[in-house]
Each structure stands twice: as C-alpha cells, then as structure tokens.
Design an enzyme around this catalytic site. Structure first.
Site, PDB file in Angstrom:
ATOM      1  N   ASN A  14       0.281   9.172   5.000  1.00 11.88           N
ATOM      2  CA  ASN A  14      -0.817   9.891   4.629  1.00 11.88           C
ATOM      3  C   ASN A  14      -1.029  11.092   5.800  1.00 11.88           C
ATOM      4  O   ASN A  14      -1.713  12.121   5.335  1.00 11.88           O
ATOM      5  CB  ASN A  14      -2.022   9.106   4.194  1.00 11.88           C
ATOM      6  CG  ASN A  14      -1.925   8.564   3.136  1.00 11.88           C
ATOM      7  OD1 ASN A  14      -2.259   9.119   1.947  1.00 11.88           O
ATOM      8  ND2 ASN A  14      -1.877   7.172   3.009  1.00 11.88           N
ATOM      9  N   HIS A 110      -8.218   4.812   0.007  1.00  9.54           N
ATOM     10  CA  HIS A 110      -8.076   3.228  -0.497  1.00  9.54           C
ATOM     11  C   HIS A 110      -6.981   3.428  -1.529  1.00  9.54           C
ATOM     12  O   HIS A 110      -7.099   3.973  -2.306  1.00  9.54           O
ATOM     13  CB  HIS A 110      -9.323   2.631  -0.573  1.00  9.54           C
ATOM     14  CG  HIS A 110      -9.012   1.379  -0.952  1.00  9.54           C
ATOM     15  ND1 HIS A 110      -8.659   0.388   0.009  1.00  9.54           N
ATOM     16  CD2 HIS A 110      -9.214   0.613  -2.141  1.00  9.54           C
ATOM     17  CE1 HIS A 110      -8.920  -0.806  -0.532  1.00  9.54           C
ATOM     18  NE2 HIS A 110      -8.721  -0.523  -1.830  1.00  9.54           N
TER      19      HIS A 110
END
Ligand code: GAR
Length: 216
Positions: A14, A110
């Site tokens: 990420n 998440h």
C-alpha cells in the site's frame, strides 16, 4: 502542500501504491515526507529508501505499553510537521493520544467491508481467513478515518471484491489489494490533501473541485 507520514509494519504494497500515485502526479497537494515502521527489517523500509523517502523505525517493543508508544509516535509526527497520517498495513493498535492530536487526519486501510471482519484481532491474512470461513461471496476494502475505537471511524471509501471458488486467504488478499486497496487508498489521500473530504458526524462527504458533494 500537505506532509504525509505513512506508518507500516510489513511488505508495504500500500505504501508502494502511494509512492507510485505521487510519482504519477495523482496526489497534487501532498508529499510523502516520512515512513515509520513498527519494527526493523520490514520490506516497506526498502521501498521507502528506493523512492528516496526518509524511513525510520519506532519499534513497539522498545516501549512499555501502547500508550507510551502512541505518545512517542505523536511527538515524532509533530516534530516532522506531519498533516496526514496514513496507516498502511500498520499492525499496532494506538491509543487516543494520536487521534486527539490528529482528529480526522489519520487514515487507515482495512482489507474487508467494515463493519464486517474488523476490530481487534482482525488484521492481515486473519481477515481473509475469517471471510472465507464465514462463506461470504463478496468482501473488499475500506478506507476510513481513525477514531479511538479500532476500525470504527468514519468511512471514506469502500469497494466490493468477489470471493471466488477455490480462494485461499492469500488469493483473496491479493485480489482485494489489486482491485480495491491500491486504488482506494491513494484516491482518499489525494482527496484529503485537496481538502475534499468533509466530515459530518460519522458521515464523510466527498467534494468535487467546486466544493459540491459528489460520489467517488
Ligand atoms: C493490507 O491488506 C492492509 O489492508 C492490511 O494489511 C495488509 C498490509 O499489506 N491491514 C490490516 O489488516 C489493518 N487492520 P502491505 O504491507 O503490503 O500494505
């Protein structure tokens, strides 16, 4: 220009998505100014170094408890003049000292559709194991502001991703990263840096370039 700190604990895919987005000019009003890892030796630090971003370790194990760790982290982020904190695969639960210092200025990604498969104990592959064990046919990712309760802050963006026959936690994780996390997180960061996220209670409105409410 908003100064972004990315907090990591692992592989850092990420973080890489954010680095690539910044390089492509997709985060016009933001710059990744620091990467902080919760333990030494994680691959995310190599990604930071390769991109010329200062990386540092603040090891959780060097602090007595979560509160002491959070306070040290807060002080470091403030010393670096950070405007936005991004939790990108950061596996440490923080206490309210950080959310008090950065209200609606901490973003987490998440790997599930909150409020499913989230909260204490749901991190990394465990999230995908739980989704497969439950038998859901879609999962996905959520980007949200961080509040003092784990995985409970205002939702910024979500994307559903199919669960396919024969999925393992690893294949599902990869599909959710590729189709959701690596797209949603840079977009949310870009919107924050352009002051285009308006928080009203627990609802986050996305503003277009003229300040009108819109959809992602
Ligand atoms: C990502 O799937 C991220 O959503 C998840 O950990 C992975 C980190 O991967 N985060 C959590 O589970 C937080 N509760 P990365 O280090 O390659 O970005």
């Amino acid at each position: 220009m908003k100064r972004i700190a990315v907090l990591v604990s692992g592989g850092g895919t990420n973080l890489q998505a954010l680095i690539d987005a910044e390089r492509r000019g997709e985060i016009p009003n933001g710059t990744i100014a620091a990467v902080i890892a919760s333990k030494p030796g994680v691959y995310a630090l190599e990604r930071a170094a390769a991109a010329g971003i200062p990386g540092e370790v603040m090891a959780r194990r060097d602090y007595e408890n979560s509160q002491a760790y959070t306070i040290a982290l807060r002080d470091r982020l403030q010393a670096l003049h950070i405007d936005l904190v991004v939790l990108a695969g950061f596996m440490i639960i923080l206490t309210s000292e950080l959310t008090d210092a950065y209200p609606n200025a901490i973003v987490n990604v998440h790997p599930a559709l909150i409020p499913s498969f989230c909260g204490p104990g749901f991190y990394g592959l465990r999230v995908h194991e739980a989704a497969l064990a439950y038998g859901v046919k879609v999962s996905g990712a959520t980007v949200h502001f961080v509040s003092p309760d784990c995985d409970a802050g205002p939702v910024i963006a979500q994307k559903a991703v199919p669960v396919l026959e024969g999925d393992t936690p690893e294949t599902l994780q990869r599909r959710i990263m590729e189709q959701a996390e690596w797209i949603l997180l840079p977009r949310a960061v870009a919107l924050f840096c352009q002051d285009r996220l308006q928080v009203e209670g627990r609802i986050v409105h996305i503003l277009d370039e003229s300040g009108r409410r819109t959809d992602l």
